[in-house]
Design a protein around this motif. Structure first.
Motif, mmCIF file in Angstrom:
data_model
loop_
_atom_site.group_PDB
_atom_site.id
_atom_site.type_symbol
_atom_site.label_atom_id
_atom_site.label_comp_id
_atom_site.label_asym_id
_atom_site.label_seq_id
_atom_site.Cartn_x
_atom_site.Cartn_y
_atom_site.Cartn_z
ATOM 1 N N ILE A 555 18.931 -52.974 -15.027
ATOM 2 C CA ILE A 555 19.514 -53.080 -16.359
ATOM 3 C C ILE A 555 20.661 -52.081 -16.427
ATOM 4 N N ASP A 556 21.512 -52.220 -17.434
ATOM 5 C CA ASP A 556 22.730 -51.412 -17.498
ATOM 6 C C ASP A 556 22.451 -49.914 -17.478
ATOM 7 N N ARG A 557 21.326 -49.503 -18.031
ATOM 8 C CA ARG A 557 21.079 -48.066 -18.199
ATOM 9 C C ARG A 557 20.037 -47.514 -17.239
ATOM 10 N N LEU A 558 19.752 -48.231 -16.183
ATOM 11 C CA LEU A 558 18.790 -47.767 -15.191
ATOM 12 C C LEU A 558 19.367 -47.970 -13.799
ATOM 13 N N ALA A 559 19.382 -46.904 -12.986
ATOM 14 C CA ALA A 559 19.846 -46.987 -11.594
ATOM 15 C C ALA A 559 18.760 -46.442 -10.677
ATOM 16 N N LEU A 560 18.441 -47.208 -9.621
ATOM 17 C CA LEU A 560 17.416 -46.819 -8.658
ATOM 18 C C LEU A 560 18.034 -46.790 -7.265
ATOM 19 N N ASN A 561 17.618 -45.847 -6.453
ATOM 20 C CA ASN A 561 18.106 -45.804 -5.073
ATOM 21 C C ASN A 561 16.971 -45.443 -4.125
ATOM 22 N N ALA A 562 17.056 -45.954 -2.912
ATOM 23 C CA ALA A 562 16.065 -45.655 -1.876
ATOM 24 C C ALA A 562 16.746 -45.734 -0.517
ATOM 25 N N THR A 563 16.365 -44.837 0.386
ATOM 26 C CA THR A 563 16.955 -44.785 1.726
ATOM 27 C C THR A 563 15.887 -44.402 2.739
ATOM 28 N N VAL A 564 15.893 -45.094 3.863
ATOM 29 C CA VAL A 564 15.116 -44.700 5.040
ATOM 30 C C VAL A 564 16.124 -44.274 6.099
ATOM 31 N N TRP A 565 15.917 -43.121 6.714
ATOM 32 C CA TRP A 565 16.929 -42.597 7.626
ATOM 33 C C TRP A 565 16.287 -41.902 8.824
ATOM 34 N N THR A 566 17.086 -41.751 9.870
ATOM 35 C CA THR A 566 16.659 -40.972 11.034
ATOM 36 C C THR A 566 17.868 -40.273 11.630
ATOM 37 N N LEU A 567 17.634 -39.137 12.276
ATOM 38 C CA LEU A 567 18.716 -38.354 12.866
ATOM 39 C C LEU A 567 18.207 -37.642 14.112
ATOM 40 N N PHE A 568 18.918 -37.793 15.219
ATOM 41 C CA PHE A 568 18.604 -37.107 16.471
ATOM 42 C C PHE A 568 19.727 -36.116 16.782
ATOM 43 N N LEU A 569 19.349 -34.905 17.127
ATOM 44 C CA LEU A 569 20.326 -33.850 17.393
ATOM 45 C C LEU A 569 20.180 -33.374 18.833
ATOM 46 N N ASP A 570 21.299 -33.356 19.562
ATOM 47 C CA ASP A 570 21.275 -32.976 20.977
ATOM 48 C C ASP A 570 20.889 -31.517 21.203
ATOM 49 N N GLN A 571 21.214 -30.666 20.232
ATOM 50 C CA GLN A 571 20.881 -29.250 20.392
ATOM 51 C C GLN A 571 20.829 -28.569 19.034
ATOM 52 N N GLU A 572 19.699 -27.934 18.762
ATOM 53 C CA GLU A 572 19.525 -27.152 17.536
ATOM 54 C C GLU A 572 19.947 -25.722 17.829
ATOM 55 N N PHE A 573 20.591 -25.065 16.868
ATOM 56 C CA PHE A 573 20.997 -23.676 17.042
ATOM 57 C C PHE A 573 20.200 -22.779 16.099
ATOM 58 N N VAL A 574 19.776 -21.622 16.600
ATOM 59 C CA VAL A 574 19.094 -20.622 15.785
ATOM 60 C C VAL A 574 19.859 -19.310 15.910
ATOM 61 N N TYR A 575 20.277 -18.753 14.778
ATOM 62 C CA TYR A 575 21.038 -17.511 14.805
ATOM 63 C C TYR A 575 20.100 -16.314 14.879
ATOM 64 N N VAL A 576 20.368 -15.405 15.824
ATOM 65 C CA VAL A 576 19.600 -14.172 15.978
ATOM 66 C C VAL A 576 20.502 -13.024 15.534
ATOM 67 N N GLY A 577 20.327 -12.618 14.289
ATOM 68 C CA GLY A 577 21.269 -11.700 13.670
ATOM 69 C C GLY A 577 21.346 -10.341 14.309
ATOM 70 N N ASP A 578 20.181 -9.763 14.671
ATOM 71 C CA ASP A 578 20.213 -8.394 15.192
ATOM 72 C C ASP A 578 20.705 -8.348 16.629
ATOM 73 N N ALA A 579 20.837 -9.515 17.285
ATOM 74 C CA ALA A 579 21.385 -9.554 18.638
ATOM 75 C C ALA A 579 22.806 -10.103 18.660
ATOM 76 N N GLY A 580 23.239 -10.639 17.523
ATOM 77 C CA GLY A 580 24.582 -11.166 17.432
ATOM 78 C C GLY A 580 24.817 -12.406 18.258
ATOM 79 N N ILE A 581 23.797 -13.228 18.450
ATOM 80 C CA ILE A 581 23.931 -14.421 19.281
ATOM 81 C C ILE A 581 23.342 -15.628 18.569
ATOM 82 N N VAL A 582 23.720 -16.798 19.056
ATOM 83 C CA VAL A 582 23.126 -18.053 18.606
ATOM 84 C C VAL A 582 22.362 -18.643 19.778
#
Length: 740
Positions: A555-582
């Motif tokens: 109806i004019d005053r109602l909006a619905l949305n839905a999404t199914v998704w997937t994502l693959f990442l070749d490499q995750e990075f974690v920052y190590v602050g006290d060593a100054g490296i990723v």
């Protein structure tokens, strides 16, 4: 080659003589961009460009057209011969924002248009709220109010921006190879009252978005002119005060200019006062010539300074050593500043072509004192570190845009762009310090030069009820690092190219119903210091993402949305602050479901809500040891907004973050939270009186949490457990605004 040949032929085609052309403005003759012109009879549609101009392909006589945009009364037309024989000019009259002003059309990023209603009915009230306007995006502050927030989106602990590309009027906010972490994105230089729109997209489906666009992007658009000048004064608990001024300098038909400024002070709820202060000033000038070419200059300066209590161990609170708002090292804190000059130029060309150019320069400095591990490495002086840098950024992007190229009953839109970004970072350092006064050891010191050159082509073929959106992006990176701690000249360099194709399909089976299948490859870059140290390995790990979604207005005053998704990442990075490296942490996969609803219950009452579930795992670890630390599993946000109810407006909103794993084997849990915020305003003539309440029910919650191994003073052995920054308790502020 076949598709390239067809594309070249189409680009040379002229606009059909029976196309309907026109310009749409407001009643003050300001051009209106992104106005939707929808042919109810055929189902075809178009949008106005930055000059308010549009071309609607081949409407038939007696076709019914609807012209709509948020915040304006909907305009209706019937096509006749006289209408086709001239250039149409329409002035839209302003009206209260309502969901029925949104017409769903086959667009690659329709959800951003629908969610824009949220912002119009419940404007951003603080810099911390800006990113929360994106459905499914959560933030957390863990080192005083001046540090960039931690970001969570689509099962990512993004840290400060590693997997979300953020920009303001085309100028990137994310900092590459930053002293505190890759992709660091500090939005505190934005004055909330100057925001016109928040455009966003999830996934890696957008050719004009490059580095860091894996989980998504956020692009803020600032106002080109003010409706009125205003002064606001805000005061509240914890010695908080905020003074804001927005001043119209020029408001003519071809010239607009305004000045905005902000001063914000607070001690926060902590036992050791934050002594936080932030100053912002922004000026913006826009000139439009008779040909409707436009040039916009924006200049801004931001500076901030603060003290912080940092993250505290749960055991210290349990043992009564400190309270929830106490500190182990209360000499943490920092200071930062950023000065920007941003130029946007729009040139109208033949055959409805547009050339858009964006150029920017920024001068930035940063100094941060942190203590993540207390007395783990140095049992006498403690483990406090200082991270510092001095940066210059320059960039340029030019995009040629052609819309409404017709071929029979089909049409083509395309954008072709090239550009570059250059970062010069001097004296990037990591040091072991004591009480923010004494430097005990230099751990790292060097200069970074990083260049990113790019080109992209984005096309949209519109035929019948379908849009096909093939696109491609090419990025070139060059990384240089000069290590100043070595005796000999030590300059290392690496380079890399990333190729990022995208293909999106949008189908509109009926008016106000859209289905989409999006596919794309994106990437995030690694820190220059890590790139050269590893000989160029894992420089630009790719992200492969797929979305299957739908948006419907039953109806004019109602909006619905839905999404199914997937994502693959070749490499995750974690920052190590006290060593100054990723540090790389391997390949990951994420799958999720997103649902949302928006309902204009009454003219003055608007309801909205979003919920997101994500399954995030490492693909290179054994079952049970493959959790991704701090990856959100369940999030939800929503509320209700009241607008123009006998002078009253306001909102009641919630945000809910579920429990999640804090380490790889899920043996340490980061507890979730449910927080409710409230605000109400009353407007009488030129005055608005407001009350803002954060954490209405005074919930004890942890804003950010980490599983960290630390040692307290005189502890015989280190302990790994949850360390947290306490969330704001009940927080009351009052606000008075005068418009003139």
């Amino acid at each position: 080659m076949k598709y390239i040949f067809i594309l070249l032929l189409l680009c040379c085609a002229s606009v059909n003589a029976q196309d309907l052309t026109g310009t749409i403005t407001d009643i003050d003759k300001h051009a209106l961009q992104n106005v939707n012109i929808y042919n109810l009879s055929k189902g075809s549609h178009t949008h106005t460009d930055a000059n308010g101009a549009f071309v609607l392909p081949v409407p038939r006589l007696q076709d019914s057209l609807v012209i709509s945009r948020l915040g304006f009364k909907t305009h209706y037309l019937v096509v006749d011969q006289a209408l086709l024989a001239k250039t149409l000019t329409v002035e839209l009259e302003e009206a209260s924002t309502s969901l029925d002003q949104v017409v769903l059309t086959a667009e690659v990023n329709t959800l951003s248009t629908v969610v824009a209603v949220d912002l119009k009915l419940n404007p951003v009230k603080s810099s911390q709220e800006i990113l929360r306007k994106v459905p499914g995006l959560f933030i957390g502050q863990h080192a005083g109010g001046g540090k960039a927030e931690q970001i969570f989106l689509r099962g990512f602990d993004v840290d400060h921006g590693t997997d979300v590309a953020i920009s303001v009027d085309g100028m990137p906010v994310n900092m590459v190879s930053h002293a505190h972490g890759q992709g660091y994105a500090d939005l505190h230089f934005v004055i909330p009252e100057t925001i016109e729109n928040i455009d966003f997209g999830k996934g890696a489906y957008y050719a004009d978005k490059g580095n860091f666009n894996t989980a998504g992007y956020v692009d803020l658009r600032l106002k080109e002119h003010l409706d009125a000048s205003s002064i606001s004064v805000e005061a509240g608990q914890f010695n908080t005060s905020r003074l804001t001024g927005l001043f119209n300098l020029v408001d003519a038909q071809n010239h607009t200019a305004y000045l905005a400024s902000e001063m914000y002070l607070t001690d926060g709820p902590f036992d050791s006062p934050q002594n936080f202060n932030r100053f912002n000033v922004l000026g913006k000038y826009t000139y439009t010539n008779p040909n409707k070419d436009k040039i916009t200059w924006t200049a801004s300066h931001f500076q901030s300074k603060w003290d912080a209590s940092g993250q505290i161990p749960q055991r210290a609170v349990d043992q009564g050593l400190i309270g929830r708002f106490g500190a182990i090292d209360d000499t943490e804190g920092g200071q930062t500043s950023r000065t920007n000059i941003n130029l946007n130029h729009l040139k109208n060309l033949e055959h409805h072509g547009i050339l858009k150019t964006n150029a920017f320069v920024s001068k930035y400095d940063f100094e941060l004192y942190s203590n993540f591990t207390f007395f783990l490495d140095d049992p006498v002086n403690g483990d406090q570190i200082k991270q510092q840098e001095d940066r210059f950024i320059a960039g340029l992007q030019s995009v040629y845009e052609r819309k409404h190229v017709t071929l029979g009953s089909s049409s083509l839109d395309y954008q072709a762009g090239v550009g570059f970004r250059y970062d010069n970072v001097d004296d990037m350092s990591l040091s072991h310090t004591l009480n923010r006064q004494t430097t005990l050891e230099r751990i790292a010191l060097g200069d970074v030069d990083e260049l990113n050159a790019f080109a992209f082509l984005n096309t949209e073929f519109k035929t019948g009820k379908f849009i096909f959106n093939p696109a491609v992006r090419l990025d070139y990176f060059k990384f240089d690092y000069y290590n100043k701690l070595t005796e000999a000249y030590d300059n290392k360099s690496e380079s890399k190219v990333a190729f990022s194709p995208k293909f999106n399909t949008i189908f509109s089976p009926a008016q106000n119903w859209q289905l989409s299948l999006k596919t794309g490859i994106g990437f995030h870059s690694n820190d220059t210091r890590v790139v050269v140290a590893n000989g160029g390995e894992e420089i630009l790990p790719a992200a492969y993402s797929v979305d299957l979604g739908t948006i419907v207005k039953p109806i004019d005053r109602l909006a619905l949305n839905a999404t199914v998704w997937t994502l693959f990442l070749d490499q995750e990075f974690v920052y190590v602050g006290d060593a100054g490296i990723v540090e790389p942490s391997g390949k990951t996969k994420r799958m999720g479901v997103e649902v949302g609803a928006r309902y204009q219950l009454l003219n003055w009452l608007y309801l909205y809500g979003d919920a997101n579930f994500t399954h995030a795992r490492s693909t290179e670890e054994a079952d049970g040891e493959d959790y991704i630390p701090l990856a959100p599993k369940f999030t939800s946000a929503g509320g209700l907004s009241v607008e123009n109810l006998k002078g009253f407006s306001g909102s009641l909103s919630y945000r809910w973050l579920g429990d999640r794993a804090a380490n790889e084997d899920n043996s340490i849990i980061a507890e979730g939270y449910f927080i409710t915020d409230f605000n109400v305003n009353y407007t009488i003539k030129n005055w608005t009186l407001g009350v803002i309440v954060e954490n209405l029910f005074d919930t004890a919650w942890n804003e950010t949490q980490f599983a960290t191994e630390t040692r307290l003073f005189n502890e015989p052995a280190p302990v790994e457990e949850i360390h947290f920054t306490p969330g704001t308790p009940f927080y009351l502020r009052g606000k008075i605004t005068y418009r003139f």
